[in-house]
Structure formats: C-alpha cells, structure tokens
Design a protein around this motif. Structure first.
Motif, PDB file in Angstrom:
ATOM      1  N   LEU A 279       1.968   9.157  -6.060  1.00  0.00           N
ATOM      2  CA  LEU A 279       2.566  10.470  -5.806  1.00  0.00           C
ATOM      3  C   LEU A 279       3.647  10.777  -6.837  1.00  0.00           C
ATOM      4  O   LEU A 279       3.712  11.904  -7.365  1.00  0.00           O
ATOM      5  N   ALA A 280       4.481   9.806  -7.137  1.00  0.00           N
ATOM      6  CA  ALA A 280       5.558  10.002  -8.109  1.00  0.00           C
ATOM      7  C   ALA A 280       4.992  10.362  -9.474  1.00  0.00           C
ATOM      8  O   ALA A 280       5.506  11.282 -10.161  1.00  0.00           O
ATOM      9  N   ASN A 281       3.928   9.654  -9.888  1.00  0.00           N
ATOM     10  CA  ASN A 281       3.319   9.952 -11.189  1.00  0.00           C
ATOM     11  C   ASN A 281       2.748  11.371 -11.221  1.00  0.00           C
ATOM     12  O   ASN A 281       2.881  12.088 -12.220  1.00  0.00           O
ATOM     13  N   ALA A 282       2.124  11.767 -10.106  1.00  0.00           N
ATOM     14  CA  ALA A 282       1.541  13.113 -10.041  1.00  0.00           C
ATOM     15  C   ALA A 282       2.637  14.177 -10.061  1.00  0.00           C
ATOM     16  O   ALA A 282       2.501  15.222 -10.725  1.00  0.00           O
ATOM     17  N   VAL A 283       3.744  13.944  -9.365  1.00  0.00           N
ATOM     18  CA  VAL A 283       4.863  14.883  -9.333  1.00  0.00           C
ATOM     19  C   VAL A 283       5.469  15.031 -10.722  1.00  0.00           C
ATOM     20  O   VAL A 283       5.759  16.152 -11.189  1.00  0.00           O
ATOM     21  N   LEU A 284       5.690  13.926 -11.385  1.00  0.00           N
ATOM     22  CA  LEU A 284       6.275  13.981 -12.736  1.00  0.00           C
ATOM     23  C   LEU A 284       5.367  14.754 -13.686  1.00  0.00           C
ATOM     24  O   LEU A 284       5.843  15.551 -14.514  1.00  0.00           O
ATOM     25  N   ALA A 285       4.052  14.536 -13.567  1.00  0.00           N
ATOM     26  CA  ALA A 285       3.105  15.250 -14.430  1.00  0.00           C
ATOM     27  C   ALA A 285       3.153  16.747 -14.147  1.00  0.00           C
ATOM     28  O   ALA A 285       3.141  17.575 -15.078  1.00  0.00           O
ATOM     29  N   ARG A 286       3.223  17.128 -12.861  1.00  0.00           N
ATOM     30  CA  ARG A 286       3.252  18.529 -12.486  1.00  0.00           C
ATOM     31  C   ARG A 286       4.549  19.197 -12.961  1.00  0.00           C
ATOM     32  O   ARG A 286       4.544  20.326 -13.475  1.00  0.00           O
ATOM     33  N   LEU A 287       5.663  18.505 -12.825  1.00  0.00           N
ATOM     34  CA  LEU A 287       6.941  19.055 -13.278  1.00  0.00           C
ATOM     35  C   LEU A 287       6.977  19.189 -14.792  1.00  0.00           C
ATOM     36  O   LEU A 287       7.529  20.169 -15.339  1.00  0.00           O
TER      37      LEU A 287
ATOM     38  N   ALA B 292       0.838  -1.196   0.000  1.00  0.00           N
ATOM     39  CA  ALA B 292       0.000   0.000   0.000  1.00  0.00           C
ATOM     40  C   ALA B 292       0.877   1.252   0.000  1.00  0.00           C
ATOM     41  O   ALA B 292       0.596   2.233  -0.710  1.00  0.00           O
ATOM     42  N   GLU B 293       1.954   1.202   0.795  1.00  0.00           N
ATOM     43  CA  GLU B 293       2.890   2.319   0.814  1.00  0.00           C
ATOM     44  C   GLU B 293       3.551   2.498  -0.552  1.00  0.00           C
ATOM     45  O   GLU B 293       3.712   3.622  -1.046  1.00  0.00           O
ATOM     46  N   ASN B 294       3.916   1.388  -1.163  1.00  0.00           N
ATOM     47  CA  ASN B 294       4.527   1.465  -2.494  1.00  0.00           C
ATOM     48  C   ASN B 294       3.560   2.041  -3.524  1.00  0.00           C
ATOM     49  O   ASN B 294       3.956   2.816  -4.397  1.00  0.00           O
ATOM     50  N   ALA B 295       2.277   1.614  -3.403  1.00  0.00           N
ATOM     51  CA  ALA B 295       1.276   2.117  -4.339  1.00  0.00           C
ATOM     52  C   ALA B 295       1.086   3.624  -4.159  1.00  0.00           C
ATOM     53  O   ALA B 295       1.001   4.387  -5.138  1.00  0.00           O
ATOM     54  N   ALA B 296       1.024   4.042  -2.893  1.00  0.00           N
ATOM     55  CA  ALA B 296       0.869   5.473  -2.614  1.00  0.00           C
ATOM     56  C   ALA B 296       2.070   6.266  -3.133  1.00  0.00           C
ATOM     57  O   ALA B 296       1.921   7.367  -3.693  1.00  0.00           O
ATOM     58  N   ARG B 297       3.236   5.696  -2.967  1.00  0.00           N
ATOM     59  CA  ARG B 297       4.456   6.360  -3.435  1.00  0.00           C
ATOM     60  C   ARG B 297       4.440   6.485  -4.965  1.00  0.00           C
ATOM     61  O   ARG B 297       4.832   7.519  -5.525  1.00  0.00           O
ATOM     62  N   GLN B 298       3.960   5.393  -5.631  1.00  0.00           N
ATOM     63  CA  GLN B 298       3.937   5.419  -7.095  1.00  0.00           C
ATOM     64  C   GLN B 298       2.938   6.446  -7.625  1.00  0.00           C
ATOM     65  O   GLN B 298       3.215   7.166  -8.580  1.00  0.00           O
TER      66      GLN B 298
END
Length: 413
Positions: A27-35, A19-25
């Motif tokens: 978040l990572a996808n959202a960060v990359l999209a925002r950047l 679940a932590e890994n899924a949440a991290r993934q």
C-alpha cells in the motif's frame, strides 16, 4: 506465571504480522507512486504517518506535507482493479511463493522473529517443563524407586569390585592370565558405564532408550562369556582387534577430509593393522574377526556366531526386540512406555521400565561375575550375593509393573 505460548501460536501470529507488514508495504509503495504522479516530492516523505492516517480513516489535518507539494487537491484513491493487483502482490509475497526471492526473505524474517520470541520465553518454557518433570519423577519414584535403588546398589557393588581388581592387576607382576584379566576389566568398565546410562534413562521414565542401551550390555555379556571360556589367546586377539576399529576411523576421517591424529599416528596404526591382518588372516578385518579362530576358523564371523557358541541358540527375543528401539523401522515407533497401542510415546512414561531394568541387572551381574577370578572362596560368596540381588531387582520390578497394570485397569473402568 502465565504459560508460554505454543510454538504454532507464535508462528501463526508472526506470519499474520508479516502478512500485515507486507500489505502495508505494498500500500505504501502504491501511495508513493500515486502521489509522485501528482507532483508530490516523495523523497523523505513521511509515508508511515500517512498510511496510519489512511488506514484509520483519520483526516490529514496537521499532516506535515513536504516542501514543494502542489497546492491542489490530491487523491490517493484506487480503482477496484488496482486494489486487486495490490492484493495479488501481497499474496505473491506471503502465500504463493511465486516471488521466490521476496518469499524466502519473508520466511527467514518470520523464522528469526519466532526464534527470538521462543528464546525470550525460554525461562518460562524451562520452568514449566522442569515443574512437570519434577512431579513426574516423584510419582515414578513412588512406584519404581525400590527396584531402581536395588539396581543402583548392584552398580555400586560392581564398581567397587572393578576398582579392587584394577588395582590388583596394576600391582601384579604375574604374567599368567594378564591378557585375559585386562580384557575382562575393560569389558567390565564399559558395562558399568552403559549400566549407569540405563539407570539415568530409567529415572525419568525413558524405557525405550534404556532398552536400546541394554542391547550393548547384552553384547558385552556374550563377549565376556566367550573370552572367559577361551582364555588368554582369545583375550589377546580381542585386545589387538582395536587396531581394526582405529583403521576404520582413520579411513572414514580421511574420506571426510578431517583426518584424525597426526600423520605419524595414522602411519603407525596402518602399519599395525597390516601386520595383524597378515598374522591372523583376512577374517581378522571383520567386526568380530578376533573370534574367528575359536569358531572353527569361520570367515567374517558375526555376533550371532559368538552367541550360538555360548548359548547354543540364536538371537535372544529381548535382544531382537531391543533392536527395534535402535533402528528406524516402524516397529520401534510405539515403544515400551505405551500401554495403549493408539498412543505413540514421545517422552517420559511410567510404563515399561521393568523390561530394560531386569535385563540390564542380569547383564551387569553376569559381566561382573565373569571378571572375578582372584579369590575363589570370596568370589563364590560375591557371585551368590550378586545373584540374590539380581533376583530381588526382578521381583521388585515385576511388582511395580503389576501395580501399574492394575491401576491402569482402574483408570479405564
């Protein structure tokens, strides 16, 4: 040595980690999209380092921004609505299963992770279980050892007699009673195999399973008595009936597209089967069809019919009870090893051993004596000796059971 983690603990930890890994993934996808929206090259972007800094609240001093990153203030802040959408995405992945493909992939990954951890800890599991079982068997032997040793002696004597009779049959040139002797020795050998299985199951306190195996011993003892009473003709039909079982095995294997033996062997068995059915009649096809001529021509005879012919009454109560330990009905859930009806036995128990032990001893004794007809004077001595040994086994088994009952009352007091 620390005790290994319980399976439910491993699963809970693994699911939490996934679940932590899924949440991290997410978040990572959202960060990359925002950047990317702000002109940051995201191919090869060190997102793991970035997310680590972001989650820990560390600043970005020393962060290796990729070449081409705009020399402006960048923002990865998310609105409350965006954070809610990310949480919903995580929830879809790890709990609701709405994204079936992603959910299935996550569950399989979790299962593989748990299995890997369980296998890694297997030595600890095994050592822990072996230590518990060793201690249990030591305690069981103190209580039941004498009765079990006497039962083992009975099996050894029976084995010696079987070996002697088998050798004598092979050397004999006499035609008289050959079929009967061969059939009885076959039943005797099967009984010894099953009798030893009972011993193996009783030694670690598996009374229910031993009782289920006694059921086979009881059937063998009834069949042995029936054949012994009806002589060579019954023995010949009993031996010939093997082809009915072989034909059933072949038919079943063909139905599952896994044919047994060669085509020539299957043809031979089918031919023998058809010949014997024509010779003895349609009733020969039934599971106990070999006994039909000796039951006033009863069509499709059952085991109970053979039992009635030998004992004059229907299914013995212990036989009926033992069937509960074989079939899947609820009556078999409690088992012999449970002294408390609120406890369902799932493994080793110190209780209930006297039932399969006494019944198995009696059956082995009866089958062994039924096979004896070589030396009348000697056989009389052997039969009497086996009967006395069987009595001793019953006495010691009852003593052990009574001591256990007394101890149980003390523990409850």
């Amino acid at each position: 040595m620390a005790r290994p983690k319980k399976l439910h603990t491993l699963i809970a930890e693994t699911l939490a980690s996934e679940a932590e890994n899924a949440a991290r993934q997410v978040l990572a996808n959202a960060v990359l999209a925002r950047l990317a929206e702000q002109g940051v090259p995201v191919e090869g972007f060190p997102i793991d380092d970035f997310v680590d800094r972001l989650k820990s609240g560390r600043d970005m001093d020393g962060f290796a921004w990729p070449e081409g990153t705009p020399d402006t203030d960048l923002s990865v802040a998310f609105t409350a609505e965006e954070e809610a959408a990310m949480n919903e995405e995580v929830d879809r992945l790890v709990s609701t299963g709405k994204d079936r493909e992603a959910f299935a992939e996550l569950m399989e990954l979790s299962a593989r992770t748990v299995l890997k951890e369980v296998m890694k800890s297997f030595r600890e599991f095994k050592a822990d279980d072996d230590a518990d079982l060793y201690g249990f068997r030591q305690r069981l032997d103190l209580r039941w050892g004498k009765a079990l040793d006497l039962y083992r002696l009975l099996l050894s004597i029976s084995q010696e007699l079987l070996s002697e009779m088998t050798t004598a049959l092979r050397r004999s040139k006499a035609k008289r009673h050959w079929q009967l002797r061969d059939a009885m020795l076959g039943i005797h050998a099967r009984a010894l195999r099953t009798g030893r299985a009972v011993l193996v199951l009783l030694q670690p306190g598996m009374a229910d399973e031993a009782y289920a195996r006694w059921r086979t011993l009881y059937e063998l003892s009834v069949v042995a008595s029936f054949i012994s009473e009806h002589g060579d003709e019954a023995a010949a039909m009993y031996r010939a009936h093997e082809v009915v079982s072989n034909k059933a095995r072949i038919d079943n294997s063909i139905e599952w597209d896994e044919p047994l033996g060669t085509e020539e062997q299957r043809t031979d068995i089918t031919g023998d089967y058809e010949h014997l059915v024509q010779k003895y009649g349609a009733s020969f096809e039934s599971p106990y069809g070999w006994a039909s001529p000796f039951l006033e021509g009863k069509q499709n005879p059952r085991f109970v019919d053979i039992e009635l012919a030998i004992q004059g009454r229907r299914i013995a109560p212990p036989y009926k009870e033992s069937s509960f330990q074989i079939h899947s009905g609820r009556a078999g859930l409690l088992g012999l090893g449970s002294l408390d009806e609120s406890v369902i036995n799932t493994g080793h128990s110190n209780a209930g051993l006297e039932i399969p032990l006494m019944h198995s001893s009696l059956a082995v004794m009866q089958i062994t004596t039924a096979a004896l007809f070589q030396h009348p004077a000697r056989d009389f001595v052997v039969i009497k000796m086996l009967m006395l040994l069987d009595e001793k086994i019953h006495v010691e088994a009852k003593k052990a059971a009574q001591r256990l009952e007394k101890d149980h009352k003390k523990w409850d007091a």
